[in-house]
Design a protein around this motif. Structure first.
Motif, short mmCIF file in Angstrom:
data_model
loop_
_atom_site.label_atom_id
_atom_site.label_comp_id
_atom_site.label_asym_id
_atom_site.label_seq_id
_atom_site.Cartn_x
_atom_site.Cartn_y
_atom_site.Cartn_z
N PRO A 1 65.11 5.56 -1.07
CA PRO A 1 66.28 5.23 -1.95
C PRO A 1 67.46 6.28 -1.99
CG PRO A 1 64.63 4.39 -3.09
CD PRO A 1 64.08 5.44 -2.21
N ALA A 2 66.91 7.59 -2.24
CA ALA A 2 67.92 8.64 -2.28
C ALA A 2 68.60 8.81 -1.14
CB ALA A 2 67.11 9.99 -2.77
N VAL A 3 68.03 8.74 0.21
CA VAL A 3 68.58 9.04 1.41
C VAL A 3 69.55 7.75 1.68
CG1 VAL A 3 68.30 9.03 3.94
CG2 VAL A 3 66.66 10.14 2.65
N ARG A 4 69.33 6.60 1.25
CA ARG A 4 70.00 5.36 1.61
C ARG A 4 71.38 5.73 0.53
NH1 ARG A 4 65.23 2.48 1.56
NH2 ARG A 4 65.49 1.98 -0.82
N THR A 5 71.16 6.17 -0.58
CA THR A 5 72.34 6.27 -1.45
C THR A 5 73.34 7.51 -0.90
OG1 THR A 5 71.05 5.75 -3.42
CG2 THR A 5 72.97 7.19 -3.83
N VAL A 6 72.78 8.48 -0.45
CA VAL A 6 73.69 9.61 0.23
C VAL A 6 74.34 8.93 1.46
CG1 VAL A 6 73.73 11.58 1.47
CG2 VAL A 6 72.41 11.42 -0.73
N ALA A 7 73.76 8.06 2.35
CA ALA A 7 74.37 7.32 3.48
C ALA A 7 75.54 6.48 2.95
CB ALA A 7 73.33 6.68 4.20
N ALA A 8 75.29 5.70 1.87
CA ALA A 8 76.23 4.88 1.46
C ALA A 8 77.30 5.35 0.83
CB ALA A 8 75.50 3.91 0.47
N ALA A 9 77.24 6.34 -0.10
CA ALA A 9 78.31 7.11 -0.47
C ALA A 9 79.12 7.93 0.52
CB ALA A 9 77.72 8.21 -1.35
N THR A 10 78.40 8.52 1.42
CA THR A 10 79.11 9.08 2.63
C THR A 10 79.83 8.28 3.28
OG1 THR A 10 77.19 10.62 2.91
CG2 THR A 10 78.60 10.25 4.68
N ARG A 11 79.45 7.12 3.74
CA ARG A 11 80.26 5.95 4.54
C ARG A 11 81.62 5.60 3.46
NH1 ARG A 11 75.36 3.79 5.80
NH2 ARG A 11 75.37 2.36 3.96
N GLU A 12 81.31 5.32 2.18
CA GLU A 12 82.53 5.16 1.47
C GLU A 12 83.80 6.40 1.38
OE1 GLU A 12 83.40 2.94 -3.04
OE2 GLU A 12 81.52 3.21 -2.13
N PHE A 13 83.25 7.40 1.07
CA PHE A 13 84.05 8.70 1.14
C PHE A 13 84.79 8.66 2.61
CE2 PHE A 13 81.56 10.61 -1.99
CZ PHE A 13 82.17 10.54 -2.90
N GLN A 14 83.95 8.59 3.70
CA GLN A 14 84.56 8.61 5.07
C GLN A 14 85.60 7.37 5.12
OE1 GLN A 14 81.17 8.79 7.41
NE2 GLN A 14 81.19 11.31 7.42
N ASP A 15 85.26 6.48 4.69
CA ASP A 15 86.21 5.21 4.91
C ASP A 15 87.68 5.51 4.11
OD1 ASP A 15 84.46 3.64 6.23
OD2 ASP A 15 83.99 2.47 4.79
N THR A 16 87.86 6.34 3.42
CA THR A 16 89.01 6.89 2.65
C THR A 16 89.34 8.25 3.34
OG1 THR A 16 87.88 7.79 0.85
CG2 THR A 16 88.70 5.65 0.77
N ASP A 17 88.90 8.39 4.35
CA ASP A 17 89.39 9.71 5.32
C ASP A 17 89.12 10.88 4.41
OD1 ASP A 17 90.40 8.35 7.33
OD2 ASP A 17 92.29 8.05 6.41
N LEU A 18 88.03 10.94 3.65
CA LEU A 18 87.40 12.29 3.04
C LEU A 18 86.53 13.02 3.97
CD1 LEU A 18 87.37 10.93 -0.69
CD2 LEU A 18 88.92 12.41 0.27
N THR A 19 86.40 14.10 3.63
CA THR A 19 85.30 14.85 4.37
C THR A 19 84.10 15.20 3.54
OG1 THR A 19 86.20 17.10 3.67
CG2 THR A 19 86.95 16.17 5.82
N VAL A 20 83.01 14.91 4.32
CA VAL A 20 81.47 14.99 3.84
C VAL A 20 80.77 15.96 4.41
CG1 VAL A 20 79.63 13.65 3.03
CG2 VAL A 20 81.78 12.87 2.78
N ALA A 21 80.01 16.82 3.73
CA ALA A 21 79.07 17.63 4.48
C ALA A 21 77.49 17.11 3.71
CB ALA A 21 79.29 19.08 4.35
N ALA A 22 76.42 17.24 4.53
CA ALA A 22 75.18 17.05 4.08
C ALA A 22 74.16 17.90 4.53
CB ALA A 22 74.75 15.47 4.16
N ASP A 23 73.38 18.25 3.80
CA ASP A 23 72.08 19.23 4.19
C ASP A 23 71.33 18.43 4.92
OD1 ASP A 23 70.05 20.91 4.21
OD2 ASP A 23 70.34 21.98 2.57
N PRO A 24 70.65 18.92 6.06
CA PRO A 24 69.69 17.93 6.80
C PRO A 24 68.57 17.70 6.11
CG PRO A 24 70.44 19.98 8.02
CD PRO A 24 71.49 19.91 7.10
#
Length: 256
Positions: free
Chosen positions: A58-81
């Protein structure tokens, strides 16, 4: 994590507190999106954290969903692999825990098949699924065996029966792995290459599958007598279950 630029949002892993998110500034939109995805701000650490005890997937899915929402508004996102690395599977004392491996996506492997033209390349993809250390088939077998152990730990007639049923399913998964290994070996020695004028995979209809049978009366009866918070666990078995022959004995686990 040193970056050549400062992203609007950065996701990382805190050694004790799990997945965390840091923001570049206090824009309300950043706070709104993170809170929508269950992150809460920690004033002491100046980061956003998921609720304590959030499971890995669930944590991985949450990060992915939040990342998509940020990127949809042209915000930049970085994530530790390292966010993708699952926690180690608990092991008995004295037994070496399995090495942590990043999860493999069957969806991604299926996508790879669409681009391949040689039999040997398809065999290599199948080999990833069959890998004894972190292949999908072995992981599924281990998951079902663990679910069976959980049911048996209930120490109730229903739990023991379902545990035995799950172990039989794990045996079928092991058998499926053996058959896939045969197909993988056949593909690895086939010299065939897809013709250049062959239609794209996306245009080739998938084979029809047998219709999944509906839930049987026996299965419904089992559900009706299953223990629940509102029903004691020692109710009598359904007549169909009492008359049914014993399930197949648990199968030995394959060496992984």
């Amino acid at each position: 994590m040193n970056l050549p630029y400062e992203p609007d949002v950065a996701f990382g892993v805190h050694p004790d507190l799990g997945v965390a998110a840091a923001v570049a500034d206090n824009r309300p939109h950043l706070d709104e999106v993170l809170r929508k995805h269950h992150f809460r701000y920690s004033q002491d650490l100046d980061v956003y954290l998921l609720p304590e005890g959030t499971p890995h997937n669930p944590a991985v899915r949450t990060v992915a969903a939040a990342t998509r929402e940020f990127q949809d508004t042209d915000l930049t996102v970085a994530a530790d692999p390292r966010i993708m690395l699952p926690p180690p599977i608990p092991a008995p004392e004295g037994v070496t825990a399995r090495a942590i491996q990043p999860g493999q996506s069957l969806t991604a492997l299926t996508g790879e098949l669409h681009e391949l033209r040689r039999s040997a390349d398809v065999a290599e993809v199948l080999e990833q699924i069959l890998d004894e250390h972190h292949g999908a088939v072995g992981d599924l077998e281990e998951f079902i065996d663990t679910a069976a152990a959980w049911c048996e730990r209930l120490d109730t007639p229903n739990g023991r029966e379902l545990g035995q049923h799950l172990r039989t399913i794990a045996h079928h998964v092991a058998f499926l792995g053996d058959r896939l290994a045969d197909a993988q070996l056949d593909l690895s020695v086939m010299p065939d290459t897809t013709p250049q004028d062959a239609p794209p995979m996306a245009e080739v209809p998938l084979p029809s599958r047998h219709e999944v049978p509906s839930v049987t009366h026996t299965a419904r009866a089992r559900t009706a007598v299953a223990s629940s918070p509102n029903r004691p666990a020692d109710l009598p078995e359904a007549p169909e279950e009492a008359a049914r022959s014993p399930a197949a004995p648990p199968s030995p686990r394959r060496t992984r």
